[in-house]
Structures are given as C-alpha cells and as structure tokens.
Design an enzyme around this catalytic site. Sequence first.
Site, PDB file in Angstrom:
ATOM      1  N   ALA A   1       0.843  -1.431  -0.168  1.00 54.09           N
ATOM      2  CA  ALA A   1      -0.046  -0.003   0.142  1.00 54.09           C
ATOM      3  C   ALA A   1       0.821   1.301  -0.057  1.00 54.09           C
ATOM      4  O   ALA A   1       0.305   2.256  -0.536  1.00 54.09           O
ATOM      5  CB  ALA A   1      -0.930  -0.067   1.251  1.00 54.09           C
TER       6      ALA A   1
ATOM      7  N   GLU B  27       3.322   1.811  -1.571  1.00 49.39           N
ATOM      8  CA  GLU B  27       3.854   2.315  -3.017  1.00 49.39           C
ATOM      9  C   GLU B  27       2.512   2.731  -4.104  1.00 49.39           C
ATOM     10  O   GLU B  27       3.119   3.329  -4.979  1.00 49.39           O
ATOM     11  CB  GLU B  27       4.325   1.070  -3.668  1.00 49.39           C
ATOM     12  CG  GLU B  27       5.683   0.486  -3.435  1.00 49.39           C
ATOM     13  CD  GLU B  27       5.735   0.032  -1.951  1.00 49.39           C
ATOM     14  OE1 GLU B  27       5.015  -0.722  -1.536  1.00 49.39           O
ATOM     15  OE2 GLU B  27       6.847   0.490  -1.081  1.00 49.39           O
TER      16      GLU B  27
ATOM     17  N   ALA C 207      -4.943  -4.002   0.938  1.00 48.64           N
ATOM     18  CA  ALA C 207      -5.309  -4.270   2.173  1.00 48.64           C
ATOM     19  C   ALA C 207      -4.306  -4.220   3.096  1.00 48.64           C
ATOM     20  O   ALA C 207      -3.244  -4.935   3.057  1.00 48.64           O
ATOM     21  CB  ALA C 207      -5.527  -5.689   2.104  1.00 48.64           C
ATOM     22  N   VAL C 208      -4.539  -3.398   4.119  1.00 47.46           N
ATOM     23  CA  VAL C 208      -3.573  -3.171   5.279  1.00 47.46           C
ATOM     24  C   VAL C 208      -4.294  -3.702   6.414  1.00 47.46           C
ATOM     25  O   VAL C 208      -5.329  -3.299   6.864  1.00 47.46           O
ATOM     26  CB  VAL C 208      -3.265  -1.528   5.546  1.00 47.46           C
ATOM     27  CG1 VAL C 208      -2.188  -1.574   6.480  1.00 47.46           C
ATOM     28  CG2 VAL C 208      -3.064  -1.017   4.187  1.00 47.46           C
ATOM     29  N   ILE C 209      -3.611  -4.994   6.909  1.00 44.05           N
ATOM     30  CA  ILE C 209      -4.307  -5.804   8.067  1.00 44.05           C
ATOM     31  C   ILE C 209      -3.372  -5.586   9.269  1.00 44.05           C
ATOM     32  O   ILE C 209      -2.139  -5.724   9.388  1.00 44.05           O
ATOM     33  CB  ILE C 209      -4.458  -7.159   7.584  1.00 44.05           C
ATOM     34  CG1 ILE C 209      -5.142  -7.120   6.354  1.00 44.05           C
ATOM     35  CG2 ILE C 209      -4.833  -8.017   8.789  1.00 44.05           C
ATOM     36  CD1 ILE C 209      -5.447  -8.334   5.480  1.00 44.05           C
TER      37      ILE C 209
ATOM     38  N   HIS D 141       4.033  -0.987  12.678  1.00 42.92           N
ATOM     39  CA  HIS D 141       3.953  -0.580  11.026  1.00 42.92           C
ATOM     40  C   HIS D 141       2.433  -0.259  10.565  1.00 42.92           C
ATOM     41  O   HIS D 141       2.331   0.443   9.594  1.00 42.92           O
ATOM     42  CB  HIS D 141       4.596  -1.944  10.301  1.00 42.92           C
ATOM     43  CG  HIS D 141       5.193  -1.622   9.038  1.00 42.92           C
ATOM     44  ND1 HIS D 141       5.995  -0.583   8.993  1.00 42.92           N
ATOM     45  CD2 HIS D 141       4.986  -2.418   7.886  1.00 42.92           C
ATOM     46  CE1 HIS D 141       6.378  -0.687   7.538  1.00 42.92           C
ATOM     47  NE2 HIS D 141       5.686  -1.422   6.765  1.00 42.92           N
TER      48      HIS D 141
ATOM     49  N   ARG E  57     -15.069  -7.775   3.899  1.00 40.04           N
ATOM     50  CA  ARG E  57     -15.440  -6.392   3.388  1.00 40.04           C
ATOM     51  C   ARG E  57     -15.045  -6.324   1.850  1.00 40.04           C
ATOM     52  O   ARG E  57     -15.349  -5.334   1.365  1.00 40.04           O
ATOM     53  CB  ARG E  57     -14.685  -5.287   4.011  1.00 40.04           C
ATOM     54  CG  ARG E  57     -15.568  -5.531   5.447  1.00 40.04           C
ATOM     55  CD  ARG E  57     -14.863  -4.528   6.454  1.00 40.04           C
ATOM     56  NE  ARG E  57     -15.415  -4.942   7.780  1.00 40.04           N
ATOM     57  CZ  ARG E  57     -15.302  -4.354   9.055  1.00 40.04           C
ATOM     58  NH1 ARG E  57     -14.281  -3.287   8.874  1.00 40.04           N
ATOM     59  NH2 ARG E  57     -15.614  -4.568  10.104  1.00 40.04           N
TER      60      ARG E  57
HETATM   61  N1  INI Z   1       1.642  -3.294   2.823  1.00 42.93           N
HETATM   62  C1  INI Z   1       0.217  -3.769   2.737  1.00 42.93           C
HETATM   63  O1  INI Z   1      -0.388  -3.070   1.703  1.00 42.93           O
HETATM   64  N2  INI Z   1      -0.622  -4.130   3.624  1.00 42.93           N
HETATM   65  C2  INI Z   1      -0.032  -4.243   4.911  1.00 42.93           C
HETATM   66  O2  INI Z   1      -0.758  -5.007   5.768  1.00 42.93           O
HETATM   67  C3  INI Z   1       1.448  -4.175   5.213  1.00 42.93           C
HETATM   68  N3  INI Z   1       1.891  -4.537   6.313  1.00 42.93           N
HETATM   69  O3  INI Z   1       1.181  -4.964   7.446  1.00 42.93           O
HETATM   70  O4  INI Z   1       3.264  -4.353   6.512  1.00 42.93           O
HETATM   71  C4  INI Z   1       2.139  -3.641   4.085  1.00 42.93           C
HETATM   72  N4  INI Z   1       3.496  -3.503   4.239  1.00 42.93           N
HETATM   73  C5  INI Z   1       4.334  -3.022   3.126  1.00 42.93           C
HETATM   74  C6  INI Z   1       4.441  -1.450   2.857  1.00 42.93           C
HETATM   75  O5  INI Z   1       3.164  -1.284   1.979  1.00 42.93           O
HETATM   76  C7  INI Z   1       5.467  -1.291   1.738  1.00 42.93           C
HETATM   77  O6  INI Z   1       5.250  -2.236   0.570  1.00 42.93           O
HETATM   78  C8  INI Z   1       6.840  -1.684   2.232  1.00 42.93           C
HETATM   79  O7  INI Z   1       7.211  -1.022   3.329  1.00 42.93           O
HETATM   80  C9  INI Z   1       8.078  -1.396   1.277  1.00 42.93           C
HETATM   81  O8  INI Z   1       7.840   0.028   1.130  1.00 42.93           O
END
Ligand code: INI
Length: 155
Positions: free
Chosen positions: A62, A64, A86-88, A94, A133
């Site tokens: 997410a 990026e 999806a950010v879980i 983080h 969802r």
């Molecule tokens: N990225 C997500 O899309 N969802 C997540 O739940 C997540 N967690 O939990 O870490 C996540 N992390 C990766 C982040 O988006 C970057 O891709 C990474 O930090 C590299 O820049």
Amino acid sequence: MPRYDKIFEYEPNLDGKGLKIGVIMSRFNIDVCEGLLSACQATLLKQGVAAADIRLATVAGALEVPLVAKKMAESGKYDALVALGAVIRGDTYHFEIVSNEMASGMTRINLDTGVPVANGILTTNTDHQATERMTEKGRDAALCAIEMANLLKAL
Ligand code: INI
C-alpha cells in the site's frame, strides 16, 4: 426529477461509458487484493466502462500506491483512478504507519492533480474482516471513481 426543492443539484451520475479508469492494486495480502479487483472490475464493466479503457498497475504494498497513482494522474490519460489494497493490523506499529501514510498520500494526489482517486484500500484488524469486506469495498470504490469523474466533468 429534482431531489431537492428550489435548488439545482449535480445529480450523481454512475454512467461509466467513455470513461478511462486506472486501477492501482497492491499485492500485499494478495487474496484480499484480488477479491477487491474482481468486484471493482465487474462493477466498472457493469456501469458501462469499456474493458479496453481500464488499465491496471500493481505494486508491492500500500505504501507504493500513492506514487504510482500520482504518475498515472499526471499522465492525463485517466478520468479517475481506483486504489486497491489491504492493510491488516499485525502486532507492530507498522500498521499505523502504512495506513496513515497511504491515506494522506491519496488525499494529496486528489487535491494536487485534480484527478479523483477512489480509496479502495481496506484497513482492518483481521484477515477475516478484510475478506468479509473486500467485495463491497471493491464495488464501492469503482462506483465512487465513476461518480467523481462525471461530477468533475459537469462542474
Ligand atoms: N503493505 C500492505 O499493503 N498491507 C500491509 O498490511 C502491510 N503491512 O502490514 O506491513 C504492508 N506493508 C508493506 C508496505 O506497504 C511497503 O510495501 C513496504 O514497507 C516497502 O516500502
């Protein structure tokens, strides 16, 4: 038929005909992301967006999404964008960083470029909540993108 008395309203327009839509999908938690994409794509097509007018770019996570969305918005090729991901919540801080930075990045792109970006990135406590969802969120994000594209053209 006007919905409100004595006031002109730009009525919500969900006709996707002729609209060019860019979709940016994160691959993190891929099953949920693909569920979002499936609902989003089906809705865009159902509302009349041509298959050839939908472009998909995928990214690792997410965090990026905003940069790719910005580049697509600035290209002038799209009437609206849809961001899917999806950010879980895990056990670490983080989650907060990814959710907050992603959301503020998305808001900035809308305002800085004038191209609407529908935020279809789920932020949930559990995998189960995300799975429950994803269909509704993917569908809502597609409808939001179409509505915003049409509203901005009409204003
Ligand atoms: N990225 C997500 O899309 N969802 C997540 O739940 C997540 N967690 O939990 O870490 C996540 N992390 C990766 C982040 O988006 C970057 O891709 C990474 O930090 C590299 O820049």
